[in-house]
Design a protein around this motif. Structure first.
Motif, short mmCIF file in Angstrom:
data_model
loop_
_atom_site.label_atom_id
_atom_site.label_comp_id
_atom_site.label_asym_id
_atom_site.label_seq_id
_atom_site.Cartn_x
_atom_site.Cartn_y
_atom_site.Cartn_z
N GLN A 12 0.83 -1.20 0.00
CA GLN A 12 0.00 0.00 0.00
C GLN A 12 0.87 1.26 0.00
OE1 GLN A 12 -2.99 0.42 -0.53
NE2 GLN A 12 -3.66 2.37 0.33
N HIS A 13 1.96 1.21 0.73
CA HIS A 13 2.90 2.34 0.78
C HIS A 13 3.43 2.63 -0.64
CE1 HIS A 13 6.19 4.48 3.31
NE2 HIS A 13 6.09 5.05 2.13
N GLN A 14 3.83 1.60 -1.34
CA GLN A 14 4.34 1.77 -2.71
C GLN A 14 3.28 2.34 -3.64
OE1 GLN A 14 5.72 -2.14 -3.76
NE2 GLN A 14 7.51 -2.06 -2.42
N ARG A 15 2.04 1.88 -3.47
CA ARG A 15 0.97 2.40 -4.32
C ARG A 15 0.74 3.89 -4.08
NH1 ARG A 15 -2.64 -0.28 -7.04
NH2 ARG A 15 -4.31 1.13 -6.39
N LEU A 16 0.79 4.30 -2.80
CA LEU A 16 0.58 5.71 -2.50
C LEU A 16 1.71 6.58 -3.04
CD1 LEU A 16 -0.75 5.37 1.15
CD2 LEU A 16 -2.05 6.08 -0.86
#
Length: 633
Positions: free
Chosen positions: A23-27
């Motif tokens: 999720q961090h990478q997506r954000l």
């Protein structure tokens, strides 16, 4: 399953941390790789995630599909900002969702957009500007239309040996049009493995969804040279049913294509046509070399080490045999033709063979180690494992759906109506880990708005309407999306029984008595039993579908009444399985079985030369034609 998606996980306990990092990478990606806008609804808007409230201006660069470029600046005051929650990611600063309106009139198509933010960051996305719907049937003359259906491998004319060619398909189209029909449907016409290994004649396990099937090429008809004739080879089972011997037929037809490839260079005019077509279709060269390599070495998983990772295959040992497939693809494109596309109802399968060209040439787009399938249901208590790798839901987006676009364009450009197999796959697909049963799978979600956008763009470009296979247990959201996007549903008689009669089909539907995965109607009718049969006859009589003098006990009279019902109904298209017209009882496919069953092999019991002169068949189709045109029942 997370490993199959490419996430670094070794133990289930790691899942929360792995998902947080994902999720961090997506954000941090700033914006989605693909965004969709409906043409005609004002200026397109982009959604961009940022951690700072913008000050100053954003600069937008657009590279349109045709190569034209545009650049605009957008003041921060014109940008709409909405705070976004960041779940379980305390290491990230507050996030804001920017809605950036582009002051541009962009045409329908695929446009690369780069946004330079005031803080120096850049956002990249593919903006799909789509029409509101796919092509609607009434805009191309398919409202209240009807057509015939028969698998091409089952179609023959005077004797079985002359069957299963594109020549026979053209003849069936011509006869259907003479009877008043506008469409001829068949099973997928994509290449399949017919050598010693792999061998899989199923039209739903193609080598590729980007090319046509060389098996149906008629080299003798093309050059009017009987020396190139390669008759269909058949065998007879214990019931006396004639079955296609694919391996023997393909050996003969492959030899004929090799002879044609030898002869064509001597004909300067024709050879120039071949070269011109090959220049316009450069991807066919790699496909042809792949097929030649499989013929020589077997499936890619068994190739020698020096070939396994060679994505060019530009090697002398495959070049000579590759010309067979180059000529085969050229001839298939000529014989399938564009002149008859207005009469073709083609079928696009959901997947491809795991050893096929598409998976080998684009491995990053497919998920290995799992298979698409279906969960347990009343028909298959153990679920289903279909045996082909699903597309990766994120990598196809990062690739701009180029493979999906090419597959759809290939089919839509050759047809007037296209059936999308398992249209629910636009929304979600059931994945089963390798070695597991159909009970042990999970649903993986895709981005339906992006699939429908590609479909709408390519449908409008080709002028082809679209039907979605939505049979079985399908969420209501799928059918709503189909209606919103202009797709026709499938209305199939045995699934629409209600209190002794039948539900009325919607207008956007292809209505039929059965599908290729069901027994023909005569067999279904016998399975229903006396009580249901009496109720159906009574319902048909009550609604006026039996005429005075009709014997309701006569199978032909019953079939005529059902065709009157379908013809008089609101469905845009009615499709008639030709085998129903002579009361065939054997199916073409028995779902849940494999090569041990005669699936995809059974010839029609009657040839074209026979059934086109059958008075009863002509009268049945005349009844359907009359009711479709609003005449008396």
């Amino acid at each position: 399953m997370l490993q199959a998606l490419g996430l670094p996980i070794e133990h289930p306990d790691q899942a929360p941390q792995v998902l947080r990092e994902y999720q961090h990478q997506r954000l941090q990606r700033v914006c989605e790789p693909v965004q969709v806008w409906v043409h005609g609804r004002g200026y397109p808007s982009l959604r961009i995630l940022t951690s700072q409230l913008p000050e100053g201006t954003c600069t937008v660069h657009v590279r349109c599909e045709d190569g034209a470029t545009e650049e605009r600046t957008v003041p921060a005051a014109d940008i709409h900002m909405v705070p976004q929650p960041v779940a379980e990611s305390a290491s990230l600063p507050p996030q804001y969702l920017m809605t950036l309106s582009l002051p541009l009139e962009l045409p329908i198509g695929y446009h690369e957009v780069t946004v330079q933010l005031p803080n120096g960051a850049e956002a990249h996305t593919l903006l799909m500007v789509r029409p509101p719907t796919v092509v609607l049937p009434d805009t191309i003359g398919l409202d209240r239309a009807w057509g015939t259906f028969l698998p091409l491998y089952a179609l023959w004319c005077d004797e079985p040996g002359d069957g299963a060619t594109y020549t026979r398909l053209h003849e069936l189209i011509a006869w259907t049009r003479e009877c008043g029909g506008k469409l001829v449907g068949t099973l997928p016409l994509l290449p399949v493995f017919l050598g010693e290994a792999p061998f899989d004649p199923s039209p739903y396990a193609p080598v590729s969804r980007l090319f046509w099937n060389e098996f149906y090429c008629d080299a003798a008809a093309f050059l009017k040279d009987q020396g190139l004739a390669a008759p269909l080879v058949t065998v007879t089972d214990e019931k006396g049913t004639r079955l296609v011997d694919y391996a023997a037929t393909w050996r003969a037809r492959r030899t004929a294509l090799a002879q044609l490839a030898d002869q064509l260079p001597a004909d300067a005019a024709r050879w120039a046509m071949v070269q011109q077509w090959l220049d316009a279709h450069p991807a066919v060269h790699l496909y042809a070399r792949f097929r030649a390599a499989v013929d020589r070495y077997g499936p890619p998983s068994r190739w020698p080490e020096h070939l396994r990772h060679d994505r060019a295959l530009d090697r002398p040992e495959v070049q000579d045999e590759a010309r067979i497939y180059l000529v085969g693809q050229w001839l298939a494109s000529q014989q399938l033709g564009t002149s008859e596309r207005s009469a073709l109802y083609l079928d696009l399968p959901l997947g491809v063979h795991p050893e096929g060209f598409d998976v080998w040439s684009r491995p990053e787009l497919f998920v290995t180690g799992v298979s698409a399938g279906a969960p347990p249901d009343p028909f298959f208590a153990g679920g289903q494992v279909w045996g082909f790798p699903p597309l990766h839901p994120e990598r196809i987006r990062e690739d701009g759906y180029q493979y999906v676009r090419a597959v759809l364009a290939h089919h839509l450009g050759a047809a007037s109506l296209l059936r999308i197999d398992h249209v629910m796959g636009f929304h979600r697909l059931y994945w089963v880990p390798a070695g597991a049963s159909g009970r042990d799978g999970v649903y993986v979600r895709y981005r339906p708005e992006e699939f429908y956008a590609v479909l709408a763009i390519e449908s409008q470009r080709a002028g082809c309407a679209v039907a979605g296979e939505d049979l079985g247990t399908v969420p209501a959201a799928v059918r709503r999306a189909m209606a919103e996007n202009g797709l026709l549903r499938l209305w199939v008689l045995p699934f629409e029984r209600e209190t002794g009669g039948f539900r009325e089909p919607p207008r956007l539907a292809v209505a039929s008595l059965e599908t290729h995965d069901l027994p023909p109607f005569a067999a279904l009718w016998e399975e229903w039993g006396l009580e249901v049969q009496q109720a159906v006859r009574g319902w048909l009589a009550q609604h006026g579908y039996f005429q005075p003098g009709d014997d309701a006990q006569d199978p032909t009279a019953l079939l005529r009444a059902l065709l009157r019902m379908l013809g008089a109904g609101p469905a845009a298209i009615v499709l008639v399985n030709l085998e129903d017209l002579w009361l065939e009882r054997e199916p073409q496919n028995r779902p849940g079985t494999g090569l041990e069953a005669p699936n995809w092999r059974r010839l029609a019991r009657r040839g074209l030369a026979d059934f086109v002169t059958d008075r009863t068949i002509s009268e049945l189709l005349a009844t359907l034609d009359l009711t479709r045109k609003g005449g008396a029942r």
